[in-house]
Design a protein around this motif. Structure first.
Motif: not given
Ligand SMILES: Nc1ncnc2c1ncn2[C@@H]1O[C@H](COP(=O)(O)OP(=O)(O)OP(=O)(O)O)[C@@H](O)[C@H]1O
Length: 592
Positions: A218-220, A229-234, A266-272
């Motif tokens: 969720h960085n950013g 980035a929600h998963l921490g992968v650059a 953040p997890a809901k934003v990620q899902k959306a």
């Protein structure tokens, strides 16, 4: 979003609830000495970020204030990261070379002029000196009633793709593009070029396997954070995705996860975002009900099919926006125009109506700050700066993260499932000798290069058993992941070992254990009066079935421990060699 310089309490070392320190205030007229002993006179504060403060500055003896000093406490990570990035990759010479190679007249890539350390009120601070730019474009976006002219949006997109191309060529991604981090140039012609600033989140992108990193999840800036980035992968595609969300927003659309007020989760934003990107055509239609701008549709579709380790075709993307400019008979030269009325819109841009309009076209020239000069105050500047070490590990012991989110909950979205280490391990190993080109070709054949949509299909084949194992941990709202403040950068980094919070929460809970969540669940059952389980005996997640209280079973104590990327688990006792970043969460189940 733009931050107004506000006087802060002098001794406010740590903002409440944040784990990073805010800088001490630098007085106007203070003289700072950089590493090469050049002296810089501090002017007024012109910006306050979430983590540091930006001052106008001039070489001592001059009066032009054409530079800025960005200052943060020494222990803060972001400015170190930013400085590190600039010093390694973005010297003026590097930028010149790139411009020559690409035949660019200008490039919105800032550079570092100098750096050093200074003691302010007995606290060591790091500072960097950079060119001074003009207004950030979020000001115009707000003035215009949350919208920018379409031509300007496409021109900005082209310019940002140039910056990305430069940055990615150095091996780094930016990861935090937003209107507040895009500044117009200063001086003659400055208004035609936008600069991407704030490299505090710059990191090496991956060219190998897809490895989600819970420590960086969720960085950013939550509104625009990419799915990777929600998963921490650059990844490079993540930068493009972030730009995409911004483009959509600049065109007057309220992004669905903002509209639905999900930003605190953040997890809901990620899902959306997963849902949005997995159903792009219908998603775009719903946010642009009267017609989806063609370059936006083309760009987002292109981004959605990129593989995680694929080099984006920047030229192809730029052409999408250039073609739209041609169709609109708009020039890609001259000052960027932020006056909505002055511009035509493309045939199909029917974004929501403008609520408020700006009075006049805004350019860099009319937003310059007036700089007052005061008598210099000689400050006890330190000449010695940390040696920049090439080893990334060096960083670990030096910083405080900007803000830490408890990385305990992972979205069960399709895309997150597709990133299971299980799948990652199947990647074709790369021969060490392979040339970068060859490697790229191999990567393109790798099963991991499936598109998110294809990967979703893989996910749907997950066995019922696996599905049963994969679910959520529902925490009490009090300890659920909290999102960033709106528009603010949030960094969940792994730079400084933080003391464990060792907080204990008591609540009724439902426990579904996610296999994706990288947690070990230790179950401790209190001694029964005539107990069968010895007090303090602990079992791992395999013991979950034993959770059902047997008759007369007392309260159950459960420890959740995050498993580190290497498969080891965080030690319950602080261990300096390991990152104890995830707080131990102790869950007590009440007897019913
Ligand atoms: N080179 C510059 N010239 C002029 N103004 C600048 C410059 N760099 C930054 N600013 C101003 O200061 C603000 C904050 O800068 P920056 O984003 O680099 O700080 P930060 O602490 O990293 O903030 P954030 O909370 O966005 O991460 C910017 O939005 C901008 O208004």
């Amino acid at each position: 979003m733009p931050r107004v310089a506000k006087p802060k309490p002098a001794a406010a070392k740590k903002a409440k609830g944040k784990l990073y320190a805010m800088p001490e205030k630098l007085k106007e007229g203070t003289i700072l000495s950089d590493l090469s002993k050049t002296q810089w006179r501090i002017g007024p504060s012109i910006g306050v970020g979430g983590f540091g403060e930006i001052y106008a500055a001039t070489r001592n003896g001059e009066n032009n204030y054409d530079a800025v000093v960005k200052c943060e406490p020494h222990a803060n990570g972001p400015l170190f990261v930013e400085m590190h990035f600039y010093l390694r990759n973005a010297k003026l010479e590097d930028i010149k070379k790139f411009k020559e190679k690409r035949g660019l007249k200008s490039l919105g890539m800032p550079y570092i002029i100098a750096n050093g350390s200074v003691d302010i009120n007995g606290q060591k601070h790091r500072f960097i000196v950079m060119p001074r730019y003009g207004s950030d474009i979020s000001k115009f976006y707000i003035q215009n009633g949350k919208r920018l002219p379409e031509v300007t949006v496409y021109r900005l997109a082209i310019q940002m793709l140039d910056v990305y191309e430069f940055m990615h060529s150095t091996g780094y991604v930016h990861a935090d593009l937003k209107a507040a981090n895009i500044l117009l140039g200063m001086g003659k012609g400055g208004g035609s070029q936008a600069y991407l600033v704030d490299f505090g989140l710059a990191s090496h992108y991956t060219t190998g396997d897809y490895k989600p990193d819970p420590k960086k999840m969720h960085n950013g800036t939550i509104e625009y954070t990419s799915r990777d980035a929600h998963l921490g992968v650059a990844t490079r595609r993540a930068d493009l995705e972030i730009l995409g969300y911004n483009i959509i927003e600049w065109l007057g659309v309220e992004l669905p996860w903002i509209k639905e007020k999900l930003l605190t989760a953040p997890a809901k934003v990620q899902k959306a975002k997963e849902t949005f990107m997995a159903n792009l055509s219908s998603s775009l239609k719903s946010v642009f009900p009267k017609g989806v701008p063609a370059p936006v549709a083309d760009y987002m579709k292109y981004v959605a099919q990129l593989n995680h380790n694929e080099a984006p075709d920047y030229e192809k993307c730029r052409k999408m926006f250039l073609n739209a400019l041609k169709q609109m008979k708009a020039d890609n030269t001259g000052d960027l125009d932020f006056n909505l009325k002055a511009q035509k819109s493309s045939n199909n841009n029917n974004s929501p109506p403008v609520k408020k309009t700006a009075g006049a076209a805004a350019t860099a020239a009319n937003i310059r700050n007036k700089v007052k000069n005061e008598k210099p105050i000689l400050n006890d500047s330190s000449d010695s700066e940390d040696v920049i070490n090439d080893s990334e590990e060096e960083v670990d012991t030096k910083y405080t993260p900007r803000r830490k989110l408890p990385a305990v909950k992972q979205s069960s979205s399709p895309r997150s499932k597709d990133t299971k280490p299980k799948l990652a391990r199947k990647a074709v190993p790369k021969p060490a000798s392979a040339s970068p080109k060859k490697r790229e070709a191999q990567e393109s054949k790798s099963p991991l290069r499936t598109s998110p949509l294809k990967r979703q299909k893989i996910d749907s084949n997950v066995t019922p058993k696996a599905q049963a194992a994969s679910a959520k941990i529902n925490f009490s709202p009090a300890i659920s992941l909290r999102g960033g403040r709106s528009g603010k950068t949030v960094i969940n980094d792994d730079l400084t070992p933080q003391p464990r919070s060792n907080k204990t929460y008591e609540f009724n809970f439902e426990l579904d254990v996610s296999m994706d969540a990288n947690v070990i669940v230790n179950v401790k059952r209190k001694k029964k009066e005539q107990g069968s389980t010895p007090a303090g005996s602990s079992k791992t997640s395999s013991a979950i079935s034993n959770l059902t209280p047997k008759s007369g079973s007392p309260a159950t104590r459960i420890n959740l421990r995050k498993v580190n990327g290497d498969g080891s688990s965080s030690s319950p006792t602080p261990n300096p060699t390991r990152s104890p970043r995830t707080p131990a969460v102790t869950v007590r189940k009440y007897r019913r």
